[in-house]
Design a protein around this motif. Structure first.
Motif, PDB file in Angstrom:
ATOM      1  N   THR A  56       0.833  -1.215   0.000  1.00  0.00           N
ATOM      2  CA  THR A  56       0.000   0.000   0.000  1.00  0.00           C
ATOM      3  C   THR A  56       0.861   1.256   0.000  1.00  0.00           C
ATOM      4  O   THR A  56       0.427   2.301  -0.450  1.00  0.00           O
ATOM      5  N   HIS A  57       2.093   1.153   0.523  1.00  0.00           N
ATOM      6  CA  HIS A  57       3.068   2.241   0.437  1.00  0.00           C
ATOM      7  C   HIS A  57       4.402   1.745   0.990  1.00  0.00           C
ATOM      8  O   HIS A  57       4.481   0.639   1.511  1.00  0.00           O
ATOM      9  N   HIS A  58       5.437   2.582   0.886  1.00  0.00           N
ATOM     10  CA  HIS A  58       6.809   2.113   1.117  1.00  0.00           C
ATOM     11  C   HIS A  58       7.234   2.099   2.584  1.00  0.00           C
ATOM     12  O   HIS A  58       8.371   1.741   2.853  1.00  0.00           O
ATOM     13  N   HIS A  59       6.403   2.464   3.530  1.00  0.00           N
ATOM     14  CA  HIS A  59       6.873   2.611   4.916  1.00  0.00           C
ATOM     15  C   HIS A  59       7.430   1.318   5.508  1.00  0.00           C
ATOM     16  O   HIS A  59       7.008   0.219   5.148  1.00  0.00           O
ATOM     17  N   ASP A  60       8.346   1.495   6.481  1.00  0.00           N
ATOM     18  CA  ASP A  60       9.061   0.360   7.092  1.00  0.00           C
ATOM     19  C   ASP A  60       8.125  -0.679   7.705  1.00  0.00           C
ATOM     20  O   ASP A  60       8.429  -1.869   7.690  1.00  0.00           O
ATOM     21  N   ASP A  61       6.978  -0.231   8.224  1.00  0.00           N
ATOM     22  CA  ASP A  61       6.053  -1.181   8.857  1.00  0.00           C
ATOM     23  C   ASP A  61       5.161  -1.893   7.835  1.00  0.00           C
ATOM     24  O   ASP A  61       4.356  -2.751   8.202  1.00  0.00           O
ATOM     25  N   HIS A  62       5.300  -1.545   6.566  1.00  0.00           N
ATOM     26  CA  HIS A  62       4.525  -2.200   5.514  1.00  0.00           C
ATOM     27  C   HIS A  62       5.402  -3.030   4.585  1.00  0.00           C
ATOM     28  O   HIS A  62       4.929  -3.980   3.974  1.00  0.00           O
ATOM     29  N   CYS A  63       6.678  -2.665   4.456  1.00  0.00           N
ATOM     30  CA  CYS A  63       7.535  -3.432   3.529  1.00  0.00           C
ATOM     31  C   CYS A  63       8.764  -4.009   4.222  1.00  0.00           C
ATOM     32  O   CYS A  63       9.621  -4.585   3.555  1.00  0.00           O
ATOM     33  N   GLY A 167      -1.401  11.268   0.311  1.00  0.00           N
ATOM     34  CA  GLY A 167      -1.656  12.161   1.442  1.00  0.00           C
ATOM     35  C   GLY A 167      -0.860  11.694   2.647  1.00  0.00           C
ATOM     36  O   GLY A 167      -0.114  12.451   3.246  1.00  0.00           O
ATOM     37  N   HIS A 168      -1.024  10.418   2.988  1.00  0.00           N
ATOM     38  CA  HIS A 168      -0.165   9.833   4.029  1.00  0.00           C
ATOM     39  C   HIS A 168       1.264   9.783   3.491  1.00  0.00           C
ATOM     40  O   HIS A 168       2.211  10.228   4.140  1.00  0.00           O
ATOM     41  N   THR A 169       1.410   9.248   2.298  1.00  0.00           N
ATOM     42  CA  THR A 169       2.670   9.297   1.548  1.00  0.00           C
ATOM     43  C   THR A 169       2.302   9.586   0.103  1.00  0.00           C
ATOM     44  O   THR A 169       1.121   9.480  -0.273  1.00  0.00           O
ATOM     45  N   GLY A 185      -4.200   0.525   3.687  1.00  0.00           N
ATOM     46  CA  GLY A 185      -2.905   0.851   4.296  1.00  0.00           C
ATOM     47  C   GLY A 185      -3.101   1.894   5.375  1.00  0.00           C
ATOM     48  O   GLY A 185      -3.921   1.726   6.266  1.00  0.00           O
ATOM     49  N   ASP A 186      -2.370   2.995   5.274  1.00  0.00           N
ATOM     50  CA  ASP A 186      -2.519   4.069   6.254  1.00  0.00           C
ATOM     51  C   ASP A 186      -3.302   5.252   5.680  1.00  0.00           C
ATOM     52  O   ASP A 186      -3.221   6.364   6.195  1.00  0.00           O
ATOM     53  N   ALA A 187      -4.041   5.011   4.616  1.00  0.00           N
ATOM     54  CA  ALA A 187      -4.803   6.110   4.006  1.00  0.00           C
ATOM     55  C   ALA A 187      -6.043   6.471   4.820  1.00  0.00           C
ATOM     56  O   ALA A 187      -6.701   7.464   4.541  1.00  0.00           O
TER      57      ALA A 187
HETATM   58 ZN   LIG Z   1       2.620   4.484   6.664  1.00  0.00          ZN
END
Ligand SMILES: [Zn+2]
Length: 213
Positions: A56-63, A167-169, A185-187
């Motif tokens: 859903t996006h590149h953040h450390d807690d997702h990838c 918006g979040h990223t 994701g975090d949207a």
């Molecule tokens: Zn995030």
């Protein structure tokens, strides 16, 4: 849509059955590898049965777990926003497009989260590794999403589509299934409300864009 939730220490990822295989959405923190394996076993899903991972996006807690999973099953195709490719290569949460933590109370709570991880979960999270992950270089087989994309158009036999929800990223994407389920994701978020984060996630690059999404 039948969605299997994989609960990790502070994050979730999801599995969706697609014919004989599974599509996974997001991974989790790298330190959750053992827990992730355990949860997969409990769900009776093998890593070899995963055909795609949608980030859903590149953040450390997702990838964070992406490289570990691909070490075991290198045939998995990674699906990401076209904006994610360069961010994944950098190996850290993007701070070059503005924004930041929502407010001072959130900053304070993030500090507490580190304490919680080290004391309660006994995870040693090095401060310098915080918000970082192993850089990922997209491969030829990976799928980059640009604009609204039906899941069937990327080879998944699922009724739904991927839309861009920045918006979040800048690289945030969401999956909207035809039955009304969404994985965003975090949207979207609505926790830590006492810290003033009502209907908002704790980190935003662009708050107006976030709410528009
Ligand atoms: Zn995030």
């Amino acid at each position: 849509m039948e969605i299997i939730e994989i609960k990790l220490s502070v994050t979730n990822c999801f599995l969706i059955k697609n014919q004989r295989n599974y599509v996974m959405v997001d991974t989790g923190y790298e330190y959750d590898w053992d827990l992730f394996r355990k949860r997969l076993t409990e769900a009776a899903v093998g890593l070899q049965e995963i055909s795609h991972i949608i980030l859903t996006h590149h953040h450390d807690d997702h990838c964070g777990l992406l490289h570990k999973i691909l070490e075991v099953n290198g045939s998995i195709r990674v699906v990401m926003s076209h904006q994610a490719e360069s961010l994944l290569l950098k190996g850290e949460n993007d701070r070059t497009h503005g924004g930041g933590l929502l407010n001072k109370r959130v900053e304070f709570l993030i500090g507490l989260k580190q304490l919680y991880l080290s004391l309660v979960l006994k995870k040693s999270v090095n401060k310098k590794d915080n918000l970082k992950f192993k850089p990922y270089e997209a491969r030829d087989n990976d799928i980059k999403i640009m604009g609204e994309t039906r899941l069937v158009d990327i080879g998944l036999n699922l009724a739904g589509k991927i839309i861009e929800t920045p918006g979040h990223t800048i690289d945030s994407i969401s999956i909207v299934f035809e039955d009304g389920d969404c994985i965003v994701g975090d949207a979207a978020a609505n926790f830590l409300r006492f810290a003033g984060t009502k209907y908002c996630v704790i980190f935003v690059t662009d708050i107006r864009e976030y709410y528009r999404s």
